[in-house]
Design a protein around this motif. Sequence first.
Motif, PDB file in Angstrom:
ATOM      1  N   LEU A 188       0.860  -1.181   0.000  1.00  0.00           N
ATOM      2  CA  LEU A 188       0.000   0.000   0.000  1.00  0.00           C
ATOM      3  C   LEU A 188       0.900   1.237   0.000  1.00  0.00           C
ATOM      4  O   LEU A 188       1.464   1.616   1.028  1.00  0.00           O
ATOM      5  N   PHE A 193      -2.316   0.578  -4.730  1.00  0.00           N
ATOM      6  CA  PHE A 193      -2.261  -0.647  -3.936  1.00  0.00           C
ATOM      7  C   PHE A 193      -2.007  -1.816  -4.877  1.00  0.00           C
ATOM      8  O   PHE A 193      -2.685  -1.961  -5.902  1.00  0.00           O
ATOM      9  N   SER A 301      -8.761  -2.603  -0.145  1.00  0.00           N
ATOM     10  CA  SER A 301      -7.493  -3.274  -0.421  1.00  0.00           C
ATOM     11  C   SER A 301      -7.580  -4.764  -0.096  1.00  0.00           C
ATOM     12  O   SER A 301      -7.064  -5.605  -0.845  1.00  0.00           O
TER      13      SER A 301
END
Length: 514
Positions: A188, A193, A301
């Motif tokens: 990240l 990401f 994410s």
Amino acid sequence: MRLGIDFGTTHTVVAYADRGNHPVVDFLDESGDAQAWIPSVVAERGGELRFGFDALALAADPSAVVVRSFKRFLSGPDAGPTQVVSVGCVVIEAAELVARFLSHVHDALRARSNLRRKKSDDGELRVVIGVPANAYAAQRLITLEAFRRAGFIVDAVVNEPSAAGFEYAHRHRSTLTAQRDVVVVYDLGGGTFDASLVRMTGPRHDVLAAAGVGTLGGDDFDAVLADVALEAVGIRRIDLPGHAVERWLEQCRLAKESLNANSRKLTLDLEAVLGKDAPRPEVSLPVSTYYDACMPLVEQSIAAMEPLMSRAENEAAADPSEIAGVYVVGGASELPIVSRALRERFGRRVHRSPYPSAAVAIGLSIANSDEAENRLVDRYSRTFAVFREADAGRGVVLDPIFTPDSVLPSRAEPAVFTRSYEAVHNIGHFRFFECSSVDDSGKPRGDMASCRDVFFPFDPELADRNDIASLPVERRFDRGPRIVEHYALDHNGIVHVSIRNADAGYERRYRIGG
């Protein structure tokens, strides 16, 4: 001198090999203090552009315009070598802007860093560079060419989470065994990401799959704090003056980066940004309020990496205990809520790099070092395809050429795909396209971008004309000239296309993304 350079959205980090170690290069800022990075920042004042620490020095100057995270200019589906951006009163191509920043990095390495040089060095700066695993073709090519224009000799382009896998093996070799050799890298960064599933067998690293979100990073967590704090005093960010927005976001970034596991309250200085127009001198809010607002970003994410975790468990014979770990890297991953959420989801297998902002650069340095038994087998990570006619022109289909399962080849032997046919039209219109994947019905999925439209003269009478894009496509032949399409995927993940009229003997060549 061999280096690994991570050109990041917020920071650019450089590492080099030194007798089996891979220290990070320190640079002198405007105050003469050493920093382990160069800020990825550009500023304009009086029509002149400045970069890095020189740009940050202008942040308090009301006559200057400071642009942070300009790397994000390259990350969108419309990015290209002729894309034009504005920095204050300067209008410049994005590719030129990146090249000038990297020239600044090149100069800083020689004049403002602690880079140790051996007497045997020939002055060349040979680098392995990183790009997001899910970078569009244009971003990959622009980054490669910008480094070359800046004076670097680029030995390879490596996907950033794949590079972090080298750093994991270098630092955590004891966690890897013959039965536990699968690692998921969670990267990240400031603007993107990425995640990669890597099998680490001795010196060999096989990237089995990659995933990511090209528009998710630390900048987005800064924006959440900016909005949550302003909402507490009844102000919208959109209503702030331009310079106030920049100062407010920077203050939020610094406040975010100061958080640790024991932090309970965030306090931001409103007067420093709004002066006498501030409704109160400062605004304070519980850290938990900020974390709650950030959870949708963290969950985004995790959702992106879930398919990799599922595959990792399959690779580990359906026994999750056989996964060596989830390796957390990237500057934005230092936010305490990130590791906390990952541990809640995946347990003790989560390992956080002690140098999350430098892990990619260190991995790139390892890839570029003389510890040459290290071998990376990486993947293309996207789908490169071309739209073709179907049903004698009555429909259109997407024809995948290279897919996320395509292995990036060695430097000497590119991966190739060739098809030939007899043309029936006067002109071939090739609509090259990329996406995250193609489903079972042939439809594109995930991030999508049109790479390039190419018009090729099938009719030999048009071979010398440069205006064929303006001509109508017409059916001219029952059995026309034999056309050969040749696609080559090189070791940097860049696709080279050649189209040839084999009967008439002429050919045109293209690099996708350029």
